[in-house]
Design an enzyme around this catalytic site. Structure first.
Site, PDB file in Angstrom:
ATOM      1  N   GLU A   1       5.775  -4.939  10.139  1.00  0.00           N
ATOM      2  CA  GLU A   1       4.512  -4.225  10.337  1.00  0.00           C
ATOM      3  C   GLU A   1       3.341  -5.159  10.068  1.00  0.00           C
ATOM      4  O   GLU A   1       3.472  -6.166   9.366  1.00  0.00           O
ATOM      5  CB  GLU A   1       4.463  -3.033   9.370  1.00  0.00           C
ATOM      6  CG  GLU A   1       3.224  -2.173   9.514  1.00  0.00           C
ATOM      7  CD  GLU A   1       3.343  -0.822   8.803  1.00  0.00           C
ATOM      8  OE1 GLU A   1       4.175  -0.689   7.877  1.00  0.00           O
ATOM      9  OE2 GLU A   1       2.602   0.098   9.194  1.00  0.00           O
TER      10      GLU A   1
ATOM     11  N   LYS B   1       0.397   1.423  16.412  1.00  0.00           N
ATOM     12  CA  LYS B   1       0.865   2.658  15.765  1.00  0.00           C
ATOM     13  C   LYS B   1      -0.325   3.496  15.322  1.00  0.00           C
ATOM     14  O   LYS B   1      -1.333   2.954  14.872  1.00  0.00           O
ATOM     15  CB  LYS B   1       1.730   2.304  14.551  1.00  0.00           C
ATOM     16  CG  LYS B   1       2.347   3.520  13.865  1.00  0.00           C
ATOM     17  CD  LYS B   1       3.476   3.107  12.942  1.00  0.00           C
ATOM     18  CE  LYS B   1       3.016   2.909  11.518  1.00  0.00           C
ATOM     19  NZ  LYS B   1       4.122   2.514  10.625  1.00  0.00           N
TER      20      LYS B   1
ATOM     21  N   GLU C   1       7.953   8.367  13.648  1.00  0.00           N
ATOM     22  CA  GLU C   1       8.222   7.901  12.276  1.00  0.00           C
ATOM     23  C   GLU C   1       8.040   8.992  11.232  1.00  0.00           C
ATOM     24  O   GLU C   1       7.074   9.754  11.284  1.00  0.00           O
ATOM     25  CB  GLU C   1       7.271   6.724  11.976  1.00  0.00           C
ATOM     26  CG  GLU C   1       7.326   6.205  10.546  1.00  0.00           C
ATOM     27  CD  GLU C   1       6.439   4.977  10.343  1.00  0.00           C
ATOM     28  OE1 GLU C   1       6.173   4.247  11.319  1.00  0.00           O
ATOM     29  OE2 GLU C   1       6.002   4.757   9.198  1.00  0.00           O
TER      30      GLU C   1
ATOM     31  N   LYS D   1      -1.457   7.484  13.392  1.00  0.00           N
ATOM     32  CA  LYS D   1      -1.029   8.596  12.553  1.00  0.00           C
ATOM     33  C   LYS D   1      -1.020   9.892  13.348  1.00  0.00           C
ATOM     34  O   LYS D   1      -1.852  10.104  14.244  1.00  0.00           O
ATOM     35  CB  LYS D   1      -1.976   8.738  11.361  1.00  0.00           C
ATOM     36  CG  LYS D   1      -1.980   7.522  10.462  1.00  0.00           C
ATOM     37  CD  LYS D   1      -0.606   7.253   9.883  1.00  0.00           C
ATOM     38  CE  LYS D   1      -0.575   6.014   9.028  1.00  0.00           C
ATOM     39  NZ  LYS D   1       0.793   5.713   8.557  1.00  0.00           N
TER      40      LYS D   1
ATOM     41  N   ASN E   1       0.830  -1.199   0.000  1.00  0.00           N
ATOM     42  CA  ASN E   1       0.000   0.000   0.000  1.00  0.00           C
ATOM     43  C   ASN E   1       0.871   1.259   0.000  1.00  0.00           C
ATOM     44  O   ASN E   1       2.025   1.232   0.393  1.00  0.00           O
ATOM     45  CB  ASN E   1      -0.887  -0.001   1.242  1.00  0.00           C
ATOM     46  CG  ASN E   1      -0.060   0.244   2.483  1.00  0.00           C
ATOM     47  OD1 ASN E   1       0.268   1.373   2.816  1.00  0.00           O
ATOM     48  ND2 ASN E   1       0.324  -0.834   3.156  1.00  0.00           N
TER      49      ASN E   1
ATOM     50  N   ASP F   1       3.302   8.120  13.519  1.00  0.00           N
ATOM     51  CA  ASP F   1       3.780   8.203  12.130  1.00  0.00           C
ATOM     52  C   ASP F   1       3.243   9.477  11.480  1.00  0.00           C
ATOM     53  O   ASP F   1       2.035   9.637  11.321  1.00  0.00           O
ATOM     54  CB  ASP F   1       3.280   6.968  11.371  1.00  0.00           C
ATOM     55  CG  ASP F   1       3.792   6.894   9.938  1.00  0.00           C
ATOM     56  OD1 ASP F   1       4.531   7.804   9.512  1.00  0.00           O
ATOM     57  OD2 ASP F   1       3.443   5.920   9.237  1.00  0.00           O
TER      58      ASP F   1
ATOM     59  N   HIS G   1       8.154  -1.687   6.480  1.00  0.00           N
ATOM     60  CA  HIS G   1       6.800  -1.202   6.185  1.00  0.00           C
ATOM     61  C   HIS G   1       6.066  -2.246   5.331  1.00  0.00           C
ATOM     62  O   HIS G   1       6.693  -3.017   4.616  1.00  0.00           O
ATOM     63  CB  HIS G   1       6.945   0.107   5.388  1.00  0.00           C
ATOM     64  CG  HIS G   1       5.714   0.546   4.651  1.00  0.00           C
ATOM     65  ND1 HIS G   1       5.402   0.115   3.381  1.00  0.00           N
ATOM     66  CD2 HIS G   1       4.729   1.399   5.011  1.00  0.00           C
ATOM     67  CE1 HIS G   1       4.276   0.696   2.991  1.00  0.00           C
ATOM     68  NE2 HIS G   1       3.843   1.477   3.960  1.00  0.00           N
TER      69      HIS G   1
ATOM     70  N   ASP H   1      11.019  -1.251   2.524  1.00  0.00           N
ATOM     71  CA  ASP H   1      10.011  -2.277   2.193  1.00  0.00           C
ATOM     72  C   ASP H   1      10.363  -2.842   0.825  1.00  0.00           C
ATOM     73  O   ASP H   1      10.252  -2.153  -0.193  1.00  0.00           O
ATOM     74  CB  ASP H   1       8.635  -1.591   2.185  1.00  0.00           C
ATOM     75  CG  ASP H   1       7.501  -2.501   1.733  1.00  0.00           C
ATOM     76  OD1 ASP H   1       7.759  -3.639   1.311  1.00  0.00           O
ATOM     77  OD2 ASP H   1       6.344  -2.036   1.800  1.00  0.00           O
TER      78      ASP H   1
ATOM     79  N   GLU I   1      10.486   3.939   4.659  1.00  0.00           N
ATOM     80  CA  GLU I   1       9.512   3.243   3.803  1.00  0.00           C
ATOM     81  C   GLU I   1       9.428   3.861   2.418  1.00  0.00           C
ATOM     82  O   GLU I   1       8.967   3.214   1.485  1.00  0.00           O
ATOM     83  CB  GLU I   1       8.132   3.219   4.465  1.00  0.00           C
ATOM     84  CG  GLU I   1       7.458   4.583   4.504  1.00  0.00           C
ATOM     85  CD  GLU I   1       6.054   4.546   5.104  1.00  0.00           C
ATOM     86  OE1 GLU I   1       5.927   4.223   6.294  1.00  0.00           O
ATOM     87  OE2 GLU I   1       5.099   4.841   4.370  1.00  0.00           O
TER      88      GLU I   1
HETATM   89  O1  LIG Z   1      -0.248   5.357   5.718  1.00  0.00           O
HETATM   90  C1  LIG Z   1       0.633   4.839   5.027  1.00  0.00           C
HETATM   91  O2  LIG Z   1       1.000   5.287   3.924  1.00  0.00           O
HETATM   92  C2  LIG Z   1       1.324   3.616   5.542  1.00  0.00           C
HETATM   93  C3  LIG Z   1       2.445   3.945   6.437  1.00  0.00           C
HETATM   94  O3  LIG Z   1       2.995   5.016   6.474  1.00  0.00           O
HETATM   95  C4  LIG Z   1       2.935   2.919   7.364  1.00  0.00           C
HETATM   96  O4  LIG Z   1       2.384   1.830   7.375  1.00  0.00           O
HETATM   97  O5  LIG Z   1       3.889   3.197   8.079  1.00  0.00           O
HETATM   98 MG   LIG Z   2       4.754   4.997   7.742  1.00  0.00          MG
END
Ligand SMILES: O=C([O-])CC(=O)C(=O)O
Ligand SMILES: [Mg+2]
Length: 387
Positions: free
Chosen positions: A339, A180, A237, A182, A53, A211, A320, A290, A263
């Site tokens: 992850e 984790k 992150e 955001k 993703n 993150d 990742h 990744d 990542e």
């Molecule tokens: O939200 C995303 O693009 C995925 C991401 O950063 C992660 O899994 O660390």
């Molecule tokens: Mg990330």
């Protein structure tokens, strides 16, 4: 023995979630199959792969360039010295013929996706789980017990802190002990309240990573560092742009806790620049390259060589992507874990159906190949493509 076909389909993996940089409402992934003329246990060996993703499907590049280079190569030139299996390194070199260095762009995603399928086929031809094959090739002992953490905590429309807490509680109930979430998609005050809500929910049962998905300029990254360092976080992150090594290095001065990034670095050369110039600390920081986004395992092996040259242990890598390919690399080559997205990006992410998370770890089952055959929803869409 030869590769008789390479097929690709681009599939939606859309969801209503949002991180600090993108939403996933139009997200897609490439699913590929490398079809061989080898038979094992009464079935044709087909290797499968998909991209992680965050980057979109790569149908154009795969169908216009990389597939054709595999199909048009002399089949004997794609075998290993014994002539009894495919050679991922030689297939990689065939794919990358007539490609200039540098400017990696997203061709690394196309190649990484095909490389996953090649390794799946190679391990199936060898009749072994990929993690055992990798450990054998490196002359080390495989460790089927792998640390995994639960990634989520996205911004959803209408999601409040009690929904965020419930999400995290769900991960704890499923056996995870690192979660984790955001940050960077709301104001710093709102993010602080979200972090405190999650920390209150998880208590001493788990640790929290955050993150920012590369959203911050240096000033904001430092402002967040000063806020975040009040909390015992598992990591901070991707604070700033993934290619801004000076920002990452400056941030280290304000953030004594563990940082994580990588990542969105798609080659061993980019990884080397991060380690040379990014101020990352081998005693506490984490590297998230990744392989499915960055030219595959053939390239990841070069990245691990770069790490060794720069004094880093593979155990500082927690990739990742949440796919079984990185689980195999972790179990076979001693990475620090992988992850996982318990509720997202299905059917691609996750584990074989029999696998449970216990105490933040899973045990790899002994399935030939990457292990996709053990995940019923995933192998169903794979076989629809090529069997
Ligand atoms: O939200 C995303 O693009 C995925 C991401 O950063 C992660 O899994 O660390
Ligand atoms: Mg990330």
């Amino acid at each position: 023995m030869r590769i008789v076909d390479v097929v690709e389909i681009t599939k939606p993996i859309a969801s209503p979630i949002r991180n600090a940089y993108i939403d996933f409402s139009k997200m897609t992934a490439s699913l590929v199959a490398v079809v061989t003329d080898v038979m094992r246990d009464g079935r044709r060996v087909v290797g499968y792969g998909f991209n992680s993703n965050g980057r979109y499907g790569q149908g154009g590049l795969i169908r216009e360039r990389f597939r054709n280079r595999i199909i048009e190569a002399d089949p004997k030139g794609l075998l290993d010295d014994s002539g009894t299996n495919l050679d991922p390194h030689r297939i990689w070199a065939a794919m990358m013929a007539n490609e200039k260095p540098g400017g990696h762009g997203e061709r690394s995603v196309a190649v990484g996706t095909l490389d996953m399928a090649v390794w799946d086929a190679v391990a199936k031809i060898a009749g072994k789980p990929l993690f055992r094959l990798l450990a054998e090739k490196k002359g080390r002992e495989a460790n089927p017990r792998v640390f995994v953490y639960a990634a989520g905590g996205y911004y959803y429309p209408g999601k409040d802190n009690s929904a965020l807490r419930a999400e995290m509680r769900g991960y704890l109930n499923r056996g995870y002990n690192v979660v984790k979430m955001k940050i960077g998609g709301a104001s710093i005050d709102e993010d602080r309240a979200r972090i405190e809500a999650v920390l209150e929910e998880i208590g001493s049962q788990a640790r929290l990573a955050v993150d920012a998905n590369g959203r911050f300029d240096l000033e904001t990254a430092i402002a967040y560092a000063k806020m975040l360092r009040d909390y015992p976080l598992f990591w901070y992150e991707e604070a700033g742009d993934p290619l801004d090594y000076a920002l990452q290095a400056a941030l280290a001065e304000f953030y004594p806790g563990p940082m994580a990034t990588g990542e969105n670095l798609f080659s061993h050369q980019d990884a080397r620049n991060l380690l040379r110039y990014g101020g990352m600390r081998p005693d506490r920081d984490w590297l998230q390259f990744d392989c499915a986004l960055s030219y595959g395992l053939v390239e990841y092996l070069r990245t691990l060589d770069v790490l060794a040259q720069q004094g880093w242990s593979p155990s500082r890598c927690i990739p990742h992507g949440g796919h079984q390919m990185s689980l195999n690399i972790a179990a076979g080559l001693g990475l620090g874990g992988n992850e996982s997205y318990p509720d997202l990006f299905q059917p691609y992410g996750g584990f074989p159906d029999s696998v449970r998370v216990e105490d933040g770890h899973i045990i790899m089952p002994d399935l030939p190949g990457i292990g996709f055959e053990g995940k019923s929803d995933l192998i169903k869409v794979m076989r629809e493509l090529a069997e």
